[in-house]
Scaffold this active site. Structure first.
Site, short mmCIF file in Angstrom:
data_model
loop_
_atom_site.label_atom_id
_atom_site.label_comp_id
_atom_site.label_asym_id
_atom_site.label_seq_id
_atom_site.Cartn_x
_atom_site.Cartn_y
_atom_site.Cartn_z
N ASN A 9 49.66 15.98 39.16
CA ASN A 9 48.47 15.27 38.69
C ASN A 9 47.82 14.57 39.88
O ASN A 9 48.45 13.74 40.55
CB ASN A 9 48.90 14.25 37.62
CG ASN A 9 47.73 13.47 37.06
OD1 ASN A 9 46.86 13.03 37.80
ND2 ASN A 9 47.69 13.28 35.76
N HIS A 12 44.88 10.27 41.09
CA HIS A 12 44.83 9.08 41.94
C HIS A 12 44.38 9.34 43.37
O HIS A 12 44.17 8.40 44.14
CB HIS A 12 46.15 8.32 41.84
CG HIS A 12 46.34 7.80 40.44
ND1 HIS A 12 45.42 6.95 39.85
CD2 HIS A 12 47.26 8.07 39.49
CE1 HIS A 12 45.81 6.70 38.61
NE2 HIS A 12 46.91 7.38 38.36
N HIS A 45 42.73 14.41 34.70
CA HIS A 45 42.31 13.75 33.46
C HIS A 45 40.86 13.32 33.64
O HIS A 45 40.59 12.42 34.44
CB HIS A 45 43.23 12.55 33.22
CG HIS A 45 42.95 11.81 31.94
ND1 HIS A 45 43.72 10.75 31.52
CD2 HIS A 45 42.00 11.97 30.98
CE1 HIS A 45 43.25 10.29 30.37
NE2 HIS A 45 42.20 11.01 30.03
N ARG A 47 38.45 11.23 32.36
CA ARG A 47 38.32 10.11 31.41
C ARG A 47 36.86 9.92 31.01
O ARG A 47 35.95 10.24 31.77
CB ARG A 47 38.84 8.82 32.05
CG ARG A 47 40.35 8.73 32.04
CD ARG A 47 40.79 7.34 32.48
NE ARG A 47 42.19 7.13 32.17
CZ ARG A 47 42.64 6.49 31.10
NH1 ARG A 47 41.81 5.97 30.22
NH2 ARG A 47 43.92 6.35 30.90
N ARG A 51 36.65 7.13 35.61
CA ARG A 51 37.15 6.16 36.59
C ARG A 51 37.84 6.82 37.79
O ARG A 51 37.96 6.23 38.83
CB ARG A 51 38.09 5.14 35.94
CG ARG A 51 39.40 5.72 35.49
CD ARG A 51 40.34 4.65 35.03
NE ARG A 51 39.95 4.07 33.76
CZ ARG A 51 40.79 3.46 32.92
NH1 ARG A 51 42.05 3.34 33.26
NH2 ARG A 51 40.39 2.97 31.79
N HIS A 52 38.34 8.04 37.59
CA HIS A 52 38.88 8.75 38.77
C HIS A 52 38.24 10.14 38.91
O HIS A 52 37.27 10.28 39.65
CB HIS A 52 40.42 8.76 38.83
CG HIS A 52 41.14 8.89 37.52
ND1 HIS A 52 40.98 9.94 36.68
CD2 HIS A 52 42.08 8.07 36.95
CE1 HIS A 52 41.78 9.78 35.64
NE2 HIS A 52 42.44 8.66 35.76
N GLU A 72 43.30 17.19 31.06
CA GLU A 72 43.59 16.19 30.03
C GLU A 72 42.27 15.60 29.54
O GLU A 72 41.44 15.19 30.35
CB GLU A 72 44.45 15.07 30.59
CG GLU A 72 45.84 15.51 30.98
CD GLU A 72 46.65 14.39 31.61
OE1 GLU A 72 47.77 14.66 32.02
OE2 GLU A 72 46.14 13.25 31.69
N THR A 103 47.40 5.77 30.51
CA THR A 103 47.63 6.22 29.14
C THR A 103 48.93 5.59 28.64
O THR A 103 50.02 6.01 29.02
CB THR A 103 47.72 7.76 29.10
OG1 THR A 103 46.65 8.28 29.89
CG2 THR A 103 47.59 8.28 27.69
N GLU A 153 53.48 17.49 24.92
CA GLU A 153 53.99 16.79 26.11
C GLU A 153 54.50 15.44 25.64
O GLU A 153 53.75 14.67 25.03
CB GLU A 153 52.88 16.62 27.15
CG GLU A 153 53.37 15.86 28.37
CD GLU A 153 52.47 16.00 29.59
OE1 GLU A 153 51.73 17.01 29.69
OE2 GLU A 153 52.50 15.09 30.43
N HIS A 194 54.63 11.03 32.52
CA HIS A 194 54.22 9.63 32.61
C HIS A 194 55.30 8.75 33.22
O HIS A 194 56.39 8.64 32.67
CB HIS A 194 53.80 9.02 31.26
CG HIS A 194 52.96 7.78 31.49
ND1 HIS A 194 51.59 7.83 31.62
CD2 HIS A 194 53.30 6.50 31.68
CE1 HIS A 194 51.13 6.63 31.86
NE2 HIS A 194 52.15 5.80 31.91
#
Ligand code: PXP
Length: 240
Positions: A9, A12, A45, A47, A51-52, A72, A103, A153, A194
């Site tokens: 993932n 970030h 992801h 969102r 935000r990323h 995602e 999340t 998941e 996660h």
């Protein structure tokens, strides 16, 4: 020996980029590097607040990546349209709250089942495989099976927190193991993600029926010290 797949993932990488509003570091470059290092898939992801990862990241990564892309999304009409347009290999439906840092738990499947079913059917018809991000409990596995997804998941936040804080985790591990067995017996493919670190990945990967781990925050953090390539390699060794 059965090898658990590693999904990397890269959200970030975008977080760091967006902190300064620059065009670097590039999530696309990270995705391509993950591919070169032998990652099974790349997860992003998108969102609702962007935000990323943003829409352009999704477009570029989908265009250039040769390994599977796992997108995602929250269960909304906007995200459904985007997922249909870009046709990622996998779509993982996740809960989303604007104010959360990350999340925080699995989907609440007590409501919204009709809408979820509609979304899942459309995505599958569009040739994306679909998974639901859920807590490891029997009720949610049964509902997921009824909703006819390809995979689930399990949110590993709770057990990872216990492990990371040096607290007893055996009861949670046993609960996760039971949930994995139950889901696998129903024919659902099981993924996990996660909060995973080297230590928690090592412990949880003892549950051999888990097919895929999706790992982001810790792995990207480790890349600061040892590079993305080495962090991926270390996780691959753990998941063997
Ligand atoms: N899997 C899913 C469905 C996620 O939403 C996330 C990010 O919260 C992850 C895996 C990766 O979690 P982390 O960044 O804590 O490794």
């Amino acid at each position: 020996m059965n090898k658990i797949r590693l999904g990397v993932n890269i959200d970030h990488v975008a977080t760091v980029r967006n902190a300064r509003g620059e065009n670097y570091p590039s999530p696309l470059r990270a995705a391509i590097l993950a591919e070169k290092c032998g990652a099974h898939s790349v997860t992003i992801h998108l969102r609702e607040d962007r935000r990323h990862i943003n829409d352009l990241d999704l477009k570029e990564i989908k265009l250039k990546l040769k390994i599977p892309l796992n997108l995602e999304i929250a269960a909304t009409s906007e995200m459904l349209k985007i997922a249909i347009r870009h046709q990622p290999d996998f779509v993982c439906i996740v809960p989303e709250k604007r104010k959360e840092i990350t999340t925080e738990g699995g989907l609440n499947l007590n409501y919204n089942q009709i809408f979820l079913k509609k979304i899942i059917t459309k995505l599958k018809k569009n040739n994306s495989r679909v998974s639901l991000f859920i807590e490891p409990n029997i009720k949610d596995i049964k509902i997921s099976n009824y909703l006819d997804v390809d995979a689930i998941e399990f949110h590993t936040g709770k057990i990872c927190n216990l492990i990371n804080q040096g607290k007893p985790f055996k009861a949670e591990l046993s609960k996760l193991n039971k949930a994995v067995n139950y889901a696998t017996d129903l024919g659902l493919e099981v993924h996990a993600g996660h909060g995973l670190t080297y230590e928690s990945a090592k412990i949880i990967s003892k549950i051999k029926k888990i097919k895929e781990f999706n790992i982001g925050h810790f792995l990207i953090g480790e890349s600061i010290y040892i590079g993305l390539q080495n962090a991926i390699k270390k996780f691959q060794k753990i998941l063997k």
